[in-house]
Design an enzyme around this catalytic site. Sequence first.
Site, short mmCIF file in Angstrom:
data_model
loop_
_atom_site.label_atom_id
_atom_site.label_comp_id
_atom_site.label_asym_id
_atom_site.label_seq_id
_atom_site.Cartn_x
_atom_site.Cartn_y
_atom_site.Cartn_z
N CYS A 309 4.10 2.13 -5.12
CA CYS A 309 2.65 2.07 -4.89
C CYS A 309 2.37 2.35 -3.42
O CYS A 309 3.18 2.00 -2.55
CB CYS A 309 2.09 0.70 -5.26
N GLU A 343 6.75 7.44 -7.54
CA GLU A 343 6.64 7.03 -8.94
C GLU A 343 5.31 7.51 -9.49
O GLU A 343 4.28 7.45 -8.82
CB GLU A 343 6.75 5.51 -9.03
#
Length: 443
Positions: A309, A343
Amino acid sequence: MGSIDPPKSEDNGSATAAVDLKSIAADGMPPLPAKQSNGTVTEPDAASKRRKASMLPLEVGTRVMCRWRDGKYHPVKVIERRKLGPNGLCDYEYYVHYTEFNRRLDEWVKLEQLDLDSVETVVDEKVEDKVTGLKMTRHQKRKIDETHVEGHEELDAASLREHEEFTKVKNIATIELGRYEIETWYFSPFPPEYNDCSKLYFCEFCLNFMKRKEQLQRHMRKCDLKHPPGDEIYRSGTLSMFEVDGKKNKVYGQNLCYLAKLFLDHKTLYYDVDLFLFYILCECDDRGCHMVGYFSKEKHSEESYNLACILTLPPYQRKGYGKFLIAFSYELSKKEGKVGTPERPLSDLGLLSYKGYWTRVLLDILKKHKGNISIKELSDMTAIKADDILNTLQSLDLIQYRKGQHVICADPKVLDRHLKAAGRGGLEVDVSKLIWTPYREQG
C-alpha cells in the site's frame, strides 16, 4: 499522488433554483418559483406542490441534480438518507454519490442543495442482502458504475456490490492529525465504539485516536514519542524515513491501517500487520518528525511485490512525496538484489504515480544510453519488473515486435516529447543517505 480537482459541468443556460429551507411552507414543501416568458415569477400551482410533496423523503437510489461546493449542479445518486428531527418530510439529509466522479467526493447534503425539478424515476438498483450473497439484475451485472469498479478489478460483480454496500457511507467525516484537519475520502472499519463519531483526533506520533480534542491534549502531555516507532533508515535534510516492523509495533501498524483506509478505497488490510514492514516518510523540525505518507511491503513476497500500500496524506500531496515513496521502494529492491513491482490493484492515484515514475526512469536511461539495450538490461538497472517495463514502453509506442522479439525504438525527439509530457520527477532519493539491511539478513 494528487489532489482532486473540482467537478466541471457544462452550463446549458438553464436557471436552477436551490431550495431555501427557511421558506418551507407549513405543509412541508418549499414553494418553488416558476418563471413566465415575460420574466415574472409566479407561485407554483397546487398540483405542482402536491407532486413535489409526494417525492419526499427521497428514496435511496433516486437520481437528482445537486449543488456542489463550486456552486454548480452535478448529477448524483442518493446512497443513504437519515432523519434529523420530527419536523416533517423535509427534515432529512441525504448521502449522495456524484456519478461523474470518484467515491471520495461522496458526502451528506441538505435538501436545499437538491434540485427537485430534476428528480428522475427511481431505478431498480436495490441490493438484496441474503445469507448466501447478493442478487442483481442482468443490467447491474453488465454495467457496474466505473467509479466504483476502480481499484477492484479482481472482484466479481456480486463481491463488488457487497463491498460497496458495506462501505457505501463514510463513517468518519474529518480527522485532526498534527496541525491539519483533513476531510476523509472513504469508509474505514473503526471499532464499534467510534460509530457515533464524525471526527477523530489522532496523535501524529503513535497514531492513537480519540473522540474528543480534550482526550488528545491529555494524551499528548503523556506521549513520549516524537517520531514513528522503529528505526530511522534515511535522513536527508528535513526528510526522514522510518522502518516499522508490524510484528514489533502491532498497535501502531493497525492504527496506521485504520488511518490509511480513510483515503484508500481498495485497502483491505486492517489487523494482520505482523507480516508487513511499514516505511513512514516524515518532515522533521524541532517539534519532531511529522508523517507525510508511507508505504508498506510484505516481509516475504513470492510474487516479487516490493510495495503493498502507498499513501501520501492529502495536505502533503502535489509535493513529489508520492514519487519519492515509489523511488524509495525500488532503492530497497536494488539493495535486496531483486526486481520489484507494486501489489495490485493500485488506487487510481497510485497507478498514475507509478506510470509517471516508470516513464521518467526508463526514458532517462534510453536518452543517455548509447547503442541497443534490452528489457532485461533495463530491469537489471532499475529493479523494475520486465512486464511493467514492457507495458510502459508499449503505452508510449516505443516498442515494436520484430522477428519474434521486442525491439525498443528510441528516437531522441520522441523521447524528449514523452519526457516533457511526464512532468517533473519530484524529490530524489539520495542513496548515500540510506542505511538499511534487508529483512532476511536481520538478526
